[in-house]
Design an enzyme around this catalytic site. Structure first.
Site: not given
Ligand code: C6P
Length: 419
Positions: A136, A213, A216, A377
């Site tokens: 991401h 990370d 997910q 993203c």
């Molecule tokens: N993905 C999606 O629709 P935040 O925004 O900080 O809570 O998470 C960021 C983030 C980081 N790593 C992974 C693997 C993610 O999937 C996400 C967030 C959402 O896929 C919003 S872009």
């Protein structure tokens, strides 16, 4: 014979009661565009159970005060509740010490914190930071920024056409210059589950620490940070049925202790003079300013809710649902699934011949079906597969086969419209 049967029955996992779960989520009863809501955008954010909504309301009605500061009743109560969440999370992720649980705004801030502190302290000109091709943007851009600031190089471990990480190639990229591996546990665009324990072992055998990370992964599987032996693990509350604006960076005690602070301000200090500052102990050293108290407390309610579930039954249920959705969507003429790894969780990304994903998303929306369309993203993932965007249906613990059927029916309708 009877005894064996009894043992066998006992060993069978209980069925997951999705109706009971659904009744805890009031938004699922809310009609959308005059239709029953089919919410399949859980990788973007999840819906919230009653206990989380009630915790938020209770905080503002009965508990609101600033924390770590006051001697008065409400301040002590709010502090206790906020710190209780830290302990609940410690237990939930199997950390050994609550000081290893740092509150942040979410996964993005967790990664930025590591880049700005551990990264600035340990990555020098000529060094390398290793990521993977399925990250991401949150796990790409902070490392690009760091590398640019210090004169280091960003290296990328490749994936195959199924969207699986090539672990041998990753291993070959590890060398004496590699100062950190930053890797997603589960891909938000493909659904791939990386073999995290093995990858961490490979990195550690080359002396390289690992930041995971977990955004997910943590909604779909039980995480044990000590079993994984990860150095850092970060995740967002809002993807695990808790509120937005709060998340966690787990870090090993010795690493967090050795790292410089992130931001300066109140709460992260022991004493301040104009000559200098003595920083607070971890985790407070990394938590400058008034934190997100209400959401932190409600995050505790979400973790308590998740902890009460039968995860074996949930995991079987979620895998079955994803498999069912994959089979059914695959049957539609002209559909290509993006991300066909053997190990997947929660995500079904696809494209349809001759129809732009945004058009599909718009038509599904008219049917009350919420999916995400776009690059998620993860633009380098789209580039890897030679597509601008996908339609992504992502599943949570309240989704059902009937909802998958509704998705498939609407996709058939899309086909009719565009034919
Ligand atoms: N993905 C999606 O629709 P935040 O925004 O900080 O809570 O998470 C960021 C983030 C980081 N790593 C992974 C693997 C993610 O999937 C996400 C967030 C959402 O896929 C919003 S872009």
């Amino acid at each position: 014979m009877a005894v064996t049967a009894a043992i066998e029955t006992k060993q069978l996992p209980k069925a997951f009661d999705v109706d009971a779960v659904r009744s805890e989520f009031p938004i699922l009863e809310t009609p959308v565009r005059g239709k029953r809501l089919v919410y399949l955008d859980n990788a973007a954010t999840t819906q919230k159970p009653r206990v989380v909504i009630a915790a938020l309301r209770r905080y503002y009605e009965e508990e609101n005060a600033n924390i770590h500061r006051g001697v008065h009743y409400l301040s002590e109560r709010a502090t206790d509740l906020y710190e209780k969440t830290r302990e609940q999370i410690r237990r939930f992720i199997g950390a050994g010490d609550a000081r290893e649980v740092v509150f942040v705004r979410g996964t993005t801030e967790g990664i930025n914190l590591v880049a700005a502190t551990f990264g600035r302290a340990n990555v020098r000109a000529g060094d390398e930071v290793l990521i993977t091709a399925m990250e991401h943007h949150s796990n790409i851009v902070p490392w690009q920024m760091l590398c640019e600031q210090v004169g280091a190089k960003l290296k990328v471990a490749p994936i195959n056409d199924a969207g699986e990480l090539l672990v041998d190639e990753l291993s070959n990229l590890l060398n004496a210059k590699t100062k950190l591996l930053a890797i997603t546990h589960v891909s938000n665009a493909l659904g791939t589950v990386n073999p995290m324990k093995d990858v961490i072992a490979v990195a550690h055998s080359a002396g390289v620490p690992v930041v995971v990370d977990g955004a997910q992964a943590i909604p779909h599987q039980r995480i044990d940070v000590r079993e994984l032996d990860c150095d850092f693990y970060t995740f967002s509350s809002h993807k695990m049925y808790g509120p937005t604006g709060i998340g966690v960076l787990y870090g090993k005690l010795d690493l967090l202790n050795a790292m410089p602070p992130y931001q300066g301000g109140g709460d992260m200090i022991k004493s301040v003079t104009f000559e200098g500052t003595i920083f607070n102990d971890i985790p407070y050293k990394f938590e400058a300013g008034t934190p997100n108290i209400a959401d932190g407390i409600a995050f505790g309610a979400a973790v308590e809710y998740l902890s009460s579930l039968d995860w074996q039954a949930l995991s079987i249920y979620e895998h079955g649902l994803l498999q069912y959705a994959t089979e059914r969507v695959k049957e539609i003429d002209g559909v290509r699934i993006i991300g066909t790894a053997r190990e997947k969780a929660g995500v079904l990304s696809f494209v349809m011949e001759g129809v732009h994903p945004h058009d599909i998303g718009t038509i599904l929306d008219q049917e009350g079906i919420a999916v995400r369309t776009g690059h998620h993203c993860a633009q380098p993932v789209m580039q890897r597969f030679g597509i601008p965007a996908t339609v992504r249906a992502s599943f949570g613990l309240y989704n059902t086969r009937e909802e998958v059927d509704a998705l498939v029916k609407s996709l058939q309708k899309v086909k009719e419209i565009f034919n």
